[in-house]
Design a protein around this motif. Structure first.
Motif, PDB file in Angstrom:
ATOM      1  N   ASP A   1       0.404   5.421   0.733  1.00  0.00           N
ATOM      2  CA  ASP A   1      -0.371   6.319   1.121  1.00  0.00           C
ATOM      3  C   ASP A   1       0.047   7.813   0.497  1.00  0.00           C
ATOM      4  OD1 ASP A   1      -1.848   8.438   2.650  1.00  0.00           O
ATOM      5  OD2 ASP A   1      -1.992   7.354   4.186  1.00  0.00           O
TER       6      ASP A   1
ATOM      7  N   HIS B   1      -6.560  12.761  -0.900  1.00  0.00           N
ATOM      8  CA  HIS B   1      -6.065  12.094  -0.006  1.00  0.00           C
ATOM      9  C   HIS B   1      -6.311  10.652  -0.575  1.00  0.00           C
ATOM     10  CE1 HIS B   1      -5.127   9.811   3.985  1.00  0.00           C
ATOM     11  NE2 HIS B   1      -4.156   9.737   3.290  1.00  0.00           N
ATOM     12  N   THR B   2      -5.272  10.165  -1.111  1.00  0.00           N
ATOM     13  CA  THR B   2      -5.373   8.823  -1.940  1.00  0.00           C
ATOM     14  C   THR B   2      -4.445   7.594  -1.419  1.00  0.00           C
ATOM     15  OG1 THR B   2      -5.753  10.056  -3.922  1.00  0.00           O
ATOM     16  CG2 THR B   2      -5.138   7.678  -4.162  1.00  0.00           C
ATOM     17  N   LYS B   3      -5.256   6.457  -1.128  1.00  0.00           N
ATOM     18  CA  LYS B   3      -4.522   5.240  -0.849  1.00  0.00           C
ATOM     19  C   LYS B   3      -4.409   4.049  -2.094  1.00  0.00           C
ATOM     20  CE  LYS B   3      -5.094   5.542   4.205  1.00  0.00           C
ATOM     21  NZ  LYS B   3      -5.576   5.043   5.414  1.00  0.00           N
TER      22      LYS B   3
ATOM     23  N   LEU C   1       0.683  -1.203  -0.025  1.00  0.00           N
ATOM     24  CA  LEU C   1       0.020  -0.037   0.029  1.00  0.00           C
ATOM     25  C   LEU C   1       0.913   1.179   0.101  1.00  0.00           C
ATOM     26  CD1 LEU C   1      -3.097   0.802   1.910  1.00  0.00           C
ATOM     27  CD2 LEU C   1      -1.400   2.307   2.395  1.00  0.00           C
TER      28      LEU C   1
END
Length: 910
Positions: free
Chosen positions: A476, A493-495, A474
């Motif tokens: 972030d 705000h992206t994951k 992942l």
């Protein structure tokens, strides 16, 4: 036989129609057609003549025929023949077809067939010469004689039985030793027989058409048949026959290969194959495979069919296939429709419900194929049925699960998207994502970031995606700006999460993005305010540069091919159409240049070359350019040449001409029909000269004059149908001020306007213009010889330059669409000139330039940059790096041709 030409009277309209038909006939003729007058001068020259003799039409019209296509040894006889016709009206070669020697432009002589016909055209006698290149025919005739000798040698020694027979009488004309040995007849016996004598009597009736060639589709034919030997034995043969002529008789050459044993072996193999297929079909249990007759009745039944449908073979053979369909399908005629479809198209495939013997239904995949014999007659159908009920249930369960998942994903308030791991194309988007970006799912799915976002932004997204997939972890991203369709730039705000089977490479990438724009706007406001000026300036520069490159690239093709058409077309309608294209393209190019010039002036990066410029010379050049527009608008152009003569101003020569053209163009566009425009020159205070452009237009209201030099402000003229952008005066003001001068206007409503420019007066040059070359190209353009290498990845640009260089037949063009390939070709061919684009897929153009200049062999080769990047800084850097010349796109075709002539002429002089 010679023929005296008699004049025929025709009405003027009929004569024009006749001449036009004659012209069209000549242009469309398959032969070279040349028309000369009684003096021997060429009056027409069709495209086939251009191809045959190498001379373009415009090069030969009006020239004596003897100077172009008649070898020197025959020119005197040609002139005597013309003199005789002028004296007597007769000629020995008129209305005859003869063979003689002609001369190609390159100096080679070759054989042609000639027919000359005198005729009356437009009241005068002309000669139409029809010429055809027969040099190949001459060579063919010789080759034919040689091949006949080779044929007889091969015929005699062919190991296969070979014979020749007369197509009309069917009598044997020749037979080789192999035929004598195989059939048992002597050669003398063969020559007394007919070809039907070696056929079984039952085969003769249906073989006659083939033997005489009645059913042959061409000269060569191969077929199988049967032959009879002298001892009565019958053999299977593969016969290859070919039409030919022997001693003036229409004949066929026949080669017969004995295939008796091979056919016997093939039959055995076929029997074994059919047996294996029967056993294979009988043993198949996972699908029903059975045969139907043409009406749809079952004729065979395998184990799989019994398992799937529940019928034993003895129960179902002879029954119609419709009993396998639900009653509703039978009522709708579905079984019969499927057979019709299979019969017409050869194959039918479908999925649907079918019925077993016990009445239960199953979901089936069905394929029906038509079975035909060698003659194409329908023999029946092969039908394959697979029970895919479990697959159908699994698909429905998966569809239900996906529906449930879709419901969850669609109702999450944050953007969710899924990309495939290979090409990073969108495969899934939720409603929040659609609302955020402003695109529908249909627009998004199947596309990637580069289809929606600026290059820099898409590059960032892609790099993060690859980081996630390669690291299998992942990532972030606390803040990620993204451009949307309707809501501008948002902050996310992206994951990003890799999705795939445990231990295997990820198959998908999942991105969950929360819109935090409102939260970030407050903290970003101050920083954005400080950077606004710098960002806007950078964006403007980048946009202008990109706009220049992107617009110049297609304009290069438009203006380049337009110029080529203008050079080649002759008819006024076509030239007017091409002129419209060129004027529109140049107008757009001028707009691009004006926008770039204003930007460069504001940034202080516009290069100027001040020099003494003679005012009268500038007036003459401007009026010459403007005169066609003045004639079109019925504007009288005047110049106070006496006052301007012998006076000079200190200015950049090209920029002064640009300013004066702008003012003169405006003076004509806004003038009244039949008006007047005058250029004058007079002393001004402070050692300056005032150049004035005076028109008789409607004048400019006083309240609008302060806005005259504002960019894009046309003072309301945009609704009046007058072409313009509102940049000309703004650019002129900046150019004049950059040259140390002033510009202004005086106007009286109802009488006209005077635009003036004041520049410092200076003394003129006593010598010629610095840098002017007095050297002339060596020889005419067509005499140029050399090799040009063009490195360019844009196909339209390549085609344009290919057609330009085609204007110089002696110049060989080599092209490369990659920089490294271009370097290899340069080292291999050592061209006389290299043309180089800057934006190449594998290697930047400036790197190619450095490689060439650093090469011991290529270092002194002239290298010209052809690029749509017209920024002065780039041009200066590349010239400093060793570029011989820098030509900006769109290419000026005449300038490129002049450059070729001068460069290759210099090469030939050295």
């Amino acid at each position: 036989m010679s023929k005296r030409v008699r004049p025929v009277r025709r009405a003027p309209g009929a004569l024009r129609q006749s001449e036009e038909r004659f012209r069209l006939l000549i242009a469309a003729a398959l032969d070279a057609v040349i028309t000369i007058d009684a003096r021997g001068q060429i009056t027409s020259w069709n495209p086939q003549a251009e191809t045959l003799f190498g001379w373009a039409q415009e090069e030969v019209l009006g020239r004596p025929l003897s100077e172009t296509i008649i070898p020197p040894a025959y020119r005197e006889a040609h002139e005597r023949g013309l003199e005789r016709f002028r004296a007597t009206g007769e000629g020995p070669v008129l209305n005859r077809r003869i063979e003689l020697t002609a001369l190609h432009r390159n100096g080679t002589e070759f054989s042609v067939e000639l027919a000359i016909t005198p005729m009356r055209l437009g009241g005068a006698t002309v000669f139409s010469a029809f010429l055809r290149d027969v040099s190949e025919r001459k060579q063919t005739e010789k080759a034919l004689r040689d091949s006949e000798a080779s044929f007889r040698l091969m015929f005699a020694h062919n190991p296969l039985p070979t014979c020749v027979y007369d197509v009309e009488t069917l009598e044997f004309l020749e037979a080789n030793e192999a035929a004598v040995a195989r059939y048992g007849y002597s050669r003398d016996e063969f020559l007394r027989m007919r070809v039907t004598d070696i056929l079984p009597s039952d085969d003769v009736p249906h073989q006659l058409d083939l033997l005489t060639g009645e059913q042959l589709g061409g000269r060569h034919e191969t077929r199988e048949g049967r032959h009879r030997r002298k001892d009565g034995g019958i053999v299977d043969v593969l016969v290859a026959s070919h039409s030919m002529s022997l001693g003036g008789r229409r004949a066929r050459l026949v080669v017969a290969e004995d295939v008796t044993e091979r056919k016997r072996a093939d039959a055995e193999k076929l029997h074994q194959s059919e047996e294996r297929l029967r056993l294979l079909v009988a043993s198949m249990t996972d699908c029903a495979l059975f045969m139907l007759d043409p009406e749809g009745r079952v004729t065979s039944w395998n184990t799989g069919a019994e398992r799937i449908k529940g019928y034993r073979a003895e129960e179902i053979i002879g029954q119609h296939m419709s009993r396998f369909y639900p009653e509703e399908d039978v009522r709708r005629g579905k079984p019969a429709a499927e057979l019709v479809h299979a019969r017409q198209s050869g194959r039918f495939e479908d999925e649907g419900w079918r019925v077993r013997k016990d009445g239960s239904r199953f979901w089936a995949n069905v394929v029906i194929s038509a079975v035909r014999d060698d003659a194409g007659r329908l023999q029946g159908f092969a039908k394959v049925t697979r029970d895919i009920t479990e697959r159908k249930r699994a698909e429905e369960a998966l569809r239900d699960a996906n529906t449930f998942l879709d419901s969850i994903v669609e109702n999450i308030p944050h953007m969710i998207c899924v990309k495939d791991a290979q090409e990073l194309r969108f495969v899934r988007f939720n409603k929040a994502g659609e609302q955020l970006l402003g695109y529908s799912k249909d627009e998004l799915v199947g596309k990637n970031d580069y289809d929606f976002f600026p290059r820099r932004e898409a590059d960032f997204f892609t790099s993060k995606d690859r980081e996630v997939l390669e690291g299998r972890r992942l990532v972030d991203i606390p803040e990620e700006p993204i451009d949307t369709r309707q809501r501008g730039t948002r902050i996310l705000h992206t994951k990003k999460i890799p999705i795939g089977d445990e231990g295997a490479a990820p198959r998908y990438l999942l991105a969950l993005s929360e819109d935090i724009t409102e939260r970030k706007q407050a903290e970003e406001a101050l920083r954005e305010a400080r950077q606004e000026v710098e960002r806007a300036s950078h964006a403007k520069t980048e946009f202008l540069s990109r706009m220049s490159h992107e617009l110049r690239t297609p304009l290069n093709a438009i203006l380049g091919f337009g110029q080529l058409l203008e050079l080649k077309l002759e008819g006024p309608p076509h030239r007017q159409s091409v002129g419209q294209i060129l004027r529109a393209g140049r107008h757009l190019l001028a707009l691009i240049d004006e926008i770039l010039d204003i930007s460069r002036i504001e940034a202080g990066r516009l290069p100027l070359s001040p020099e003494p410029v003679q005012v009268s010379e500038a007036f003459g050049q401007v009026l010459e350019i403007a005169r066609p527009l003045a004639t079109e608008r019925h504007i009288a152009l005047q110049s106070d040449g006496v006052t301007a003569n012998g006076r000079y101003v200190l200015a950049d020569r090209l920029r002064l001409q640009q300013v004066l053209l702008n003012l003169v163009s405006n003076g004509m566009k806004y003038n009244r029909p039949g008006g007047r425009l005058t250029l004058t020159c007079a002393p001004a205070p402070g050692g300056a000269l005032r150049i004035s452009v005076i028109d008789t237009g409607p004048g400019i209201p006083a309240e609008l004059r302060p806005r005259l030099f504002t960019p894009f402000d046309r003072l309301g003229a945009e609704g009046g149908g007058i072409e313009g952008t509102g940049l000309g005066l703004a650019l002129s003001k900046r150019l004049v001020e950059a040259m140390g001068g002033q510009i202004g206007v005086e106007s009286v409503e109802g009488e006209g306007s005077t635009f003036w420019v004041e520049l410092r007066e200076t003394a003129g040059l006593t010598a010629g213009v610095p840098g002017a070359s007095t050297a002339r190209p060596a020889g005419p353009p067509d005499a140029r010889r050399g090799t040009v290498l063009y490195i360019e990845d844009n196909p339209s640009n390549l085609r344009l330059v290919e057609q330009v260089i085609a204007e110089r037949p002696g110049v060989r063009l080599i092209t490369a669409m990659q920089g490294r390939l271009g370097l290899e070709l340069a080292r291999q061919h050592r061209p006389d000139l290299i043309l180089l684009d800057l934006h190449l897929p594998d290697l930047p153009g400036d790197e190619v330039l450095r490689e060439v200049r650093g090469d011991a062999v290529l270092g002194r080769t002239p290298l010209v940059i052809l690029s749509a990047d017209a920024t002065p800084g780039r041009i200066e850097r590349l010239r400093a790096a060793g570029a011989s010349t820098y030509l900006t796109k769109p290419i000026d075709v005449q300038r490129l041709l002049a450059l070729l002539d001068e460069t290759l002429g210099a090469q030939s002089r050295t």
